[in-house]
Write a protein that holds these residues in place. Structure first.
Motif, PDB file in Angstrom:
ATOM      1  N   UNK A 113       0.612 -11.624  22.284  1.00 23.07           N
ATOM      2  CA  UNK A 113       1.681 -11.864  21.473  1.00 23.07           C
ATOM      3  C   UNK A 113       2.597 -10.495  21.450  1.00 23.07           C
ATOM      4  N   UNK A 114       1.717  -9.365  21.437  1.00 25.16           N
ATOM      5  CA  UNK A 114       2.733  -7.556  21.741  1.00 25.16           C
ATOM      6  C   UNK A 114       3.642  -8.260  22.630  1.00 25.16           C
ATOM      7  N   UNK A 115       3.041  -9.384  24.105  1.00 26.50           N
ATOM      8  CA  UNK A 115       3.761  -9.437  25.084  1.00 26.50           C
ATOM      9  C   UNK A 115       5.463 -10.242  25.070  1.00 26.50           C
ATOM     10  N   UNK A 116       5.486 -10.599  24.130  1.00 23.90           N
ATOM     11  CA  UNK A 116       6.384 -11.980  24.276  1.00 23.90           C
ATOM     12  C   UNK A 116       7.617 -11.286  23.838  1.00 23.90           C
ATOM     13  N   UNK A 117       7.364  -9.945  22.395  1.00 21.72           N
ATOM     14  CA  UNK A 117       8.796  -9.088  22.108  1.00 21.72           C
ATOM     15  C   UNK A 117       9.623  -8.183  23.435  1.00 21.72           C
ATOM     16  N   UNK A 118       8.204  -8.073  24.141  1.00 16.57           N
ATOM     17  CA  UNK A 118       8.557  -6.559  25.088  1.00 16.57           C
ATOM     18  C   UNK A 118       8.427  -7.475  26.250  1.00 16.57           C
ATOM     19  N   UNK A 119       8.894  -8.020  26.724  1.00 14.93           N
ATOM     20  CA  UNK A 119       9.236  -9.036  27.353  1.00 14.93           C
ATOM     21  C   UNK A 119      10.756  -8.137  28.378  1.00 14.93           C
ATOM     22  N   UNK A 120      11.765  -8.567  27.336  1.00 11.46           N
ATOM     23  CA  UNK A 120      12.847  -7.515  27.623  1.00 11.46           C
ATOM     24  C   UNK A 120      13.005  -6.947  28.442  1.00 11.46           C
ATOM     25  N   UNK A 121      11.672  -5.644  28.227  1.00 16.47           N
ATOM     26  CA  UNK A 121      11.653  -4.380  28.299  1.00 16.47           C
ATOM     27  C   UNK A 121      11.176  -4.122  30.333  1.00 16.47           C
ATOM     28  N   UNK A 122       9.867  -4.995  30.184  1.00 13.43           N
ATOM     29  CA  UNK A 122       9.290  -5.139  31.599  1.00 13.43           C
ATOM     30  C   UNK A 122      10.345  -5.864  32.707  1.00 13.43           C
ATOM     31  N   UNK A 123      11.095  -6.497  31.591  1.00 16.57           N
ATOM     32  CA  UNK A 123      11.775  -6.920  32.942  1.00 16.57           C
ATOM     33  C   UNK A 123      13.247  -6.464  33.423  1.00 16.57           C
ATOM     34  N   UNK A 124      13.047  -5.127  32.711  1.00 14.72           N
ATOM     35  CA  UNK A 124      14.314  -4.181  33.836  1.00 14.72           C
ATOM     36  C   UNK A 124      13.890  -3.347  34.845  1.00 14.72           C
ATOM     37  N   UNK A 125      12.522  -3.675  35.284  1.00 13.05           N
ATOM     38  CA  UNK A 125      12.480  -3.499  36.139  1.00 13.05           C
ATOM     39  C   UNK A 125      13.230  -4.377  37.402  1.00 13.05           C
ATOM     40  N   UNK A 126      13.880  -3.239  38.407  1.00 14.79           N
ATOM     41  CA  UNK A 126      14.436  -3.507  39.238  1.00 14.79           C
ATOM     42  C   UNK A 126      14.650  -4.609  40.681  1.00 14.79           C
ATOM     43  N   UNK A 127      13.330  -4.684  40.040  1.00 15.19           N
ATOM     44  CA  UNK A 127      12.983  -6.037  41.355  1.00 15.19           C
ATOM     45  C   UNK A 127      13.163  -7.057  40.166  1.00 15.19           C
ATOM     46  N   UNK A 128      12.622  -7.323  38.768  1.00 20.85           N
ATOM     47  CA  UNK A 128      12.587  -8.443  38.073  1.00 20.85           C
ATOM     48  C   UNK A 128      13.891  -8.569  37.689  1.00 20.85           C
ATOM     49  N   UNK A 129      14.652  -7.953  37.942  1.00 15.75           N
ATOM     50  CA  UNK A 129      16.050  -8.238  37.147  1.00 15.75           C
ATOM     51  C   UNK A 129      16.681  -9.419  37.140  1.00 15.75           C
ATOM     52  N   UNK A 130      17.021  -9.609  38.577  1.00 16.09           N
ATOM     53  CA  UNK A 130      17.539 -10.919  39.130  1.00 16.09           C
ATOM     54  C   UNK A 130      16.881 -12.052  39.223  1.00 16.09           C
ATOM     55  N   UNK A 131      15.635 -12.059  38.381  1.00 12.90           N
ATOM     56  CA  UNK A 131      14.902 -13.205  38.742  1.00 12.90           C
ATOM     57  C   UNK A 131      15.313 -14.470  38.191  1.00 12.90           C
ATOM     58  N   UNK A 132      14.401 -15.740  38.147  1.00 17.05           N
ATOM     59  CA  UNK A 132      15.081 -17.340  37.697  1.00 17.05           C
ATOM     60  C   UNK A 132      14.023 -16.742  36.973  1.00 17.05           C
ATOM     61  N   UNK A 133      14.604 -17.270  35.050  1.00 21.94           N
ATOM     62  CA  UNK A 133      14.080 -17.818  34.155  1.00 21.94           C
ATOM     63  C   UNK A 133      12.191 -18.608  34.417  1.00 21.94           C
ATOM     64  N   UNK A 134      12.712 -19.041  35.058  1.00 17.30           N
ATOM     65  CA  UNK A 134      11.474 -19.826  34.541  1.00 17.30           C
ATOM     66  C   UNK A 134      10.031 -18.608  36.253  1.00 17.30           C
ATOM     67  N   UNK A 135      11.190 -18.255  36.846  1.00 16.84           N
ATOM     68  CA  UNK A 135       9.773 -18.471  37.968  1.00 16.84           C
ATOM     69  C   UNK A 135       9.249 -16.505  37.336  1.00 16.84           C
ATOM     70  N   UNK A 136      10.493 -15.640  36.308  1.00 18.14           N
ATOM     71  CA  UNK A 136      10.048 -14.649  35.878  1.00 18.14           C
ATOM     72  C   UNK A 136       8.499 -15.438  34.871  1.00 18.14           C
ATOM     73  N   UNK A 137       8.495 -15.903  33.935  1.00 15.80           N
ATOM     74  CA  UNK A 137       7.620 -16.642  33.401  1.00 15.80           C
ATOM     75  C   UNK A 137       6.441 -16.682  34.442  1.00 15.80           C
ATOM     76  N   UNK A 138       6.729 -17.207  34.737  1.00 18.85           N
ATOM     77  CA  UNK A 138       5.683 -17.823  36.442  1.00 18.85           C
ATOM     78  C   UNK A 138       4.938 -15.900  36.684  1.00 18.85           C
TER      79      UNK A 138
END
Lengths: 210, 210
Positions: free
Chosen positions: A163-188
């Motif tokens: 539950x906690x990770x759901x709203x925190x996703x956009x924070x995790x995603x700020x890492x440079x290697x994840x930034x330009x990841x496809x939405x679906x691949x990021x979910x994976x």
DNA sequence: TTGTTTAAATTAAACGTTTGTTTAACTTTG
DNA sequence: CAAAGTTAAACAAACGTTTAATTTAAACAA
């Protein structure tokens, strides 16, 4: 099992999305009608009221949750740890696939006033606990899992972490290697990361191996 | 640091309670005014608007959170595990002592639209991660903690578990031996149970001992 | 294939409340 | 007397819901 037509499903789908983003009281029926491209009156016409629409959203997802639980009960050939692993995998998978609904549930369970929805939430959670507990206690009796484990809180830890990770996703995603990841691949990526973390955690506390 | 008079503090306190129970949009300024026993106009008079009142509630608690974090940084004489333990103790203690506010934060962090409050939440969470990470990584470098630990997710697990237990309290309390417990003693019981669970979990995953 | 009938679907408009906020008059305080 | 505090009343806007009129679609008999 109720069968909705296309328009009804569109309303339910849009309502789920908007309730998740802005909350139940933060979303107006006009918002829903506009996004779903239907007349405002159709919501009352089909569902009776805004409250009943929320209930419809819940029933729509909760029936699936019930089926999901019953499906998990099987497979007695697996070892206790394997059972826990598949349980984690499937919960992570399910909850990441219905993030909007999980947001709504997260909100609704905080409400002070009791409601039909409130009861439904805690009934299902109780059923999930009833699914997990025997797996652990049986393994404890067999000497496979360590004793001194708070099963209720371990369940809480699993739900809480996801539950906690759901709203925190956009924070995790700020890492440079994840930034330009496809939405679906990021979910994976997130699914795998969450799953791995929870499995390590559960294995460490349940068995004493790594 | 802003200093509020009694009436202002009463409004903030009531608003925090009602926002937690019914959500921001689910609570009207008339509700707040009635419970706080002040005229409706006083809310606009003192805080400007309902939104600003929510911001005031947040600032009121968040300043304490900032101080709380800085206070935790000290005490270099402790072992890494002891540091983690006190961290857990103090987080559990803090969050159980401000459950209403934690409910509001739990709700607000789900909101899709970005807001000053949204930023504040994730800034503070980032600071808390920045506090926990070096403790773990330093201990990993020293060979005391195991490697292969997802620190971000471990942080998420701690917050998630505590957050999740807040709305689940009334379920735990249905156990016969807890039913006729004093409110304060139950909170103490819960504090200990949560703390113990999290310490076991962290010790198991960080070190390989039990 | 026709025309007719009947119920469901759809619409714009209006309904009465409730919402957050403001006003203007009044009281208290320093 | 002036500034801050306090009040009941009024404000427009938004809310969920209902109404009444109209269109669509399916069923049926000739």
């Amino acid at each position: 099992m109720e069968d909705y037509n296309e328009k009804q499903l569109a309303i339910i789908s849009v309502a789920e999305k908007l309730f998740a983003e802005k909350g139940f009281h933060g979303t107006s029926v006009r918002d829903i009608a506009q996004v779903a491209e239907v007349n405002i009156a159709m919501i009352s016409y089909y569902f009776g009221s805004k409250d009943k629409l929320l209930e419809a959203v819940f029933r729509h997802r909760m029936e699936a949750s019930r089926a999901f639980i019953n499906e998990l009960v099987q497979n007695d050939t697996m070892s206790p740890l394997e059972k826990i692993y598949t349980l984690i995998d499937r919960f992570v998978n399910k909850m990441l696939n219905e993030q909007s609904f999980q947001c709504i549930m997260n909100r609704e369970q905080l409400n002070g006033e009791k409601s039909p929805i409130h009861n439904l939430i805690w009934t299902v959670k109780g059923e999930m606990l009833g699914l997990m507990r025997p797996i652990i206690t049986n393994a404890q009796d067999a000497g496979i899992f360590h004793t001194g484990i708070d099963v209720e809180l371990l369940m809480t830890t699993m739900f809480g972490t996801i539950h906690q990770i759901i709203p925190a996703q956009h924070i995790l995603r700020k890492e440079p290697e994840l930034k330009n990841m496809n939405d679906e691949t990021f979910k994976e990526y997130l699914r795998l990361r969450l799953s791995t973390h929870l499995k390590k955690l559960f294995k460490a506390i349940l068995t004493h191996e790594f």
